[in-house]
Design an enzyme around this catalytic site. Structure first.
Site, short mmCIF file in Angstrom:
data_model
loop_
_atom_site.label_atom_id
_atom_site.label_comp_id
_atom_site.label_asym_id
_atom_site.label_seq_id
_atom_site.Cartn_x
_atom_site.Cartn_y
_atom_site.Cartn_z
N ASP A 165 20.37 76.15 -4.65
CA ASP A 165 21.58 76.02 -3.83
C ASP A 165 21.29 75.34 -2.50
O ASP A 165 21.92 75.64 -1.48
CB ASP A 165 22.27 77.38 -3.60
CG ASP A 165 22.92 77.92 -4.86
OD1 ASP A 165 23.12 77.13 -5.81
OD2 ASP A 165 23.23 79.12 -4.90
N GLU A 169 23.11 89.44 0.78
CA GLU A 169 23.34 88.04 1.16
C GLU A 169 24.43 87.96 2.24
O GLU A 169 25.59 87.77 1.90
CB GLU A 169 23.73 87.23 -0.07
CG GLU A 169 22.71 87.28 -1.20
CD GLU A 169 23.15 86.50 -2.44
OE1 GLU A 169 23.95 85.54 -2.32
OE2 GLU A 169 22.72 86.86 -3.53
#
Length: 557
Positions: free
Chosen positions: A372, A303
């Protein structure tokens, strides 16, 4: 003598005629080579001359590859098999519409030659990209559905088509299980394994040289549970690793993957993927950890790559991992295909730094982190896991799951390889008058500021609201002016219907300790809605494990 001469003259005349006919009908400059695939072979059908061949492509059919060379004029080719397949090439252009979704948008394929190919490989049809000098739209059967995908225009003319997944064996229903959750009181024995097909054990750490290693050796391998021997000092695995192996032994369709990276360790991927040496170290050490611990593959959670160099290096890292697993199975006679999955973003700012088309050759499953979407980084409150866009403004930057799914499919990823991610937590907005409004803070939260586990929601006094446009849930407490966006049973039920409608491969949850469990749990809800869960068997054979109990198959457990 006269009779013999007449007979001889007749024979001469007959063979002269045959010779003349042969000379008139024989084609010039034509070669043909056909090999019929019965197992893992290759079939080549050629029709060539000095000038008429204009295009070629490879079409995957099961474990074999069929190469077809076609003339520039329209033609029909029938491939061998239990069904008849027509391959028609027409010198024209085409417009391809997305196969699913609420909209009516279409994507125009700029090409002077468009070919449409149907290949029998089951009782249904799905689409894969066929890159060549001209863009193609291909239809390949899998499951009971039809899905189309268009190859991206930047595809190299020499690239081979992306292989679709094998026969559909049921939906995947997975959950991430964290080793730090054990320290908070959530243990492997509490996992709802009868409702799961996959467990993703998070997270493994990465050394500076690329070596993949345990991030918590005590929880992973040393912690003793009541049934474990306290006096056994032999080289056995204990902790979460042992408990997960026992789950696999008792539930043969349950696969366990080692998830590497995550938010905290992701910066270490940059160095690990940078050189051939570090990629080799990463891949071989990941294989060793998986085969020592009795797992079924790895999950790469970087990420996120931030530039073109890291984008290319991630592809090379996946290739190294695939080669390392294949080498291990070959050398040790393990009859099992270890899995490689990738946890990937649903936001364009991150997935645009992924070479999805090329990565897909080495990836068995894509974990679309469809959550998210809103949080403390936004100026107004919003849904954090909505399926569809819910704002009419053309300038809106809001994310949606459906837009992400469409993008992944447009890059040649087969929908059955995409798993839809669901959160087992909610994101809070304090001091707000409602959805899409300003807020003052995210509040204290549970495991971290602004975050509450699903098991603690909705809060007392809050009203639960289902947004039928976004297909998302939130709770709102008018007195406290608190809005919390999260998935509940209703939105999870819809997402189960959505992924079946989209013909996706299944779902996964982040992370298991946040669920309520039982009939009110989201893992249970998804399991019941999907109904047909993946029955692919796991692996229990690890002849090289350094831990005796795993090497011997956990006898007596």
């Amino acid at each position: 003598m006269r009779k013999i001469s007449s007979w001889g003259l007749a024979q001469c005349l007959f063979w002269a005629c045959v010779s003349g006919i042969g000379e008139r009908t024989a084609p010039s400059k034509v070669t043909s080579s056909i090999k019929v695939p019965w197992t893992n072979s290759t079939t080549t059908a050629s029709s060539s001359s000095s000038s008429i061949i204009t295009s070629s492509w490879d079409i995957p059919v099961g474990n074999a590859t069929t190469s077809v060379l076609i003339p520039s004029t329209s033609s029909t080719i029938v491939l061998p098999g239990s069904t008849t397949t027509d391959v028609v090439v027409t010198p024209t252009s085409a417009t391809t519409a997305p196969p699913f979704g609420n909209g009516t948008s279409s994507a125009t394929v700029p090409s002077t030659i468009i070919s449409s190919t149907s290949v029998p490989s089951g009782n249904s049809t799905t689409g894969i990209p066929v890159p060549s000098t001209s863009l193609s739209s291909a239809t390949v059967p899998f499951g009971n559905t039809t899905t189309s995908a268009t190859a991206p225009p930047t595809t190299s003319p020499t690239a081979k088509p992306t292989l679709p997944p094998g026969p559909f064996r049921g939906f995947k229903n997975g959950a991430y299980f964290t080793n730090w959750g054990v320290n908070s009181g959530f243990h492997p024995q509490e996992l709802p394994v009868s409702e799961l097909t996959h467990i993703y054990y998070a997270f493994a750490d990465i050394d500076a040289d690329g070596t993949v290693k345990s991030s918590d050796p005590v929880v992973d391998l040393q912690k003793r549970y009541p049934d474990d021997s306290l006096s056994n000092r032999t080289a056995n695995a204990y902790g979460a690793v042992k408990q997960l192996y026992i789950h696999k032994k008792l539930n043969r369709n349950l696969k366990v993957l080692l998830s590497i990276g995550g938010w905290n360790y992701s910066p270490k991927f940059v160095a690990a993927a940078a050189t051939d040496a570090s990629r080799y170290k990463f891949a071989t050490s990941a294989v060793k950890l998986v085969t020592d611990w009795g797992f079924d593959g790895i999950d790469i959670d970087w990420e996120y790559p931030a530039n073109d160099v890291e984008k290319e290096n991630l592809v090379k890292l996946l290739q190294a991992c695939r080669q390392a697993f294949d080498t291990y199975t070959l050398l040790h006679g393990v009859q099992y295909q270890f899995t490689i999955s990738v946890a990937s973003s649903a936001g364009p700012q991150n997935y645009e730094n992924l070479d999805l088309f090329t990565m897909n050759k080495y990836v068995d499953s894509w974990h679309l982190m469809a959550y998210d979407y809103s949080g403390s980084w936004d100026t107004v409150s919003g849904h954090q896991a909505n399926v569809f866009s819910y704002e009419s403004s053309a300038e809106s930057k809001r994310l949606s799951t459906d837009a992400a799914v469409q993008h992944y499919e447009s890059q040649g990823i087969h929908p059955q390889k995409i798993l839809l991610g669901l959160p087992l937590y909610g994101r809070a907005f304090e001091g707000t008058s409602g959805l899409g409004q300003n807020y003052t803070s995210v509040g204290q939260g549970g495991p971290q500021p602004g975050v509450y586990y699903f098991r603690d929601l909705p809060k007392p006094g809050a009203e639960v609201v289902y947004d039928d446009v976004a297909k998302a849930t939130y709770s709102y407490d008018a007195a406290a002016k608190e809005l919390i966006s999260y998935d509940d049973v209703r939105s999870t039920t819809y997402k189960a219907q959505y992924l079946k409608w989209r013909r996706l491969g299944g779902a996964f949850f982040w992370e298991a300790s946040g669920d309520k469990g039982g009939a009110g749990g989201l893992v249970n809800t998804m399991s019941k809605q999907l109904d047909w869960l993946d029955g692919t068997p796991n692996n229990l054979h690890y002849p090289t494990s350094q831990y005796r109990n795993i090497r011997w198959g956990m006898p007596g457990e």
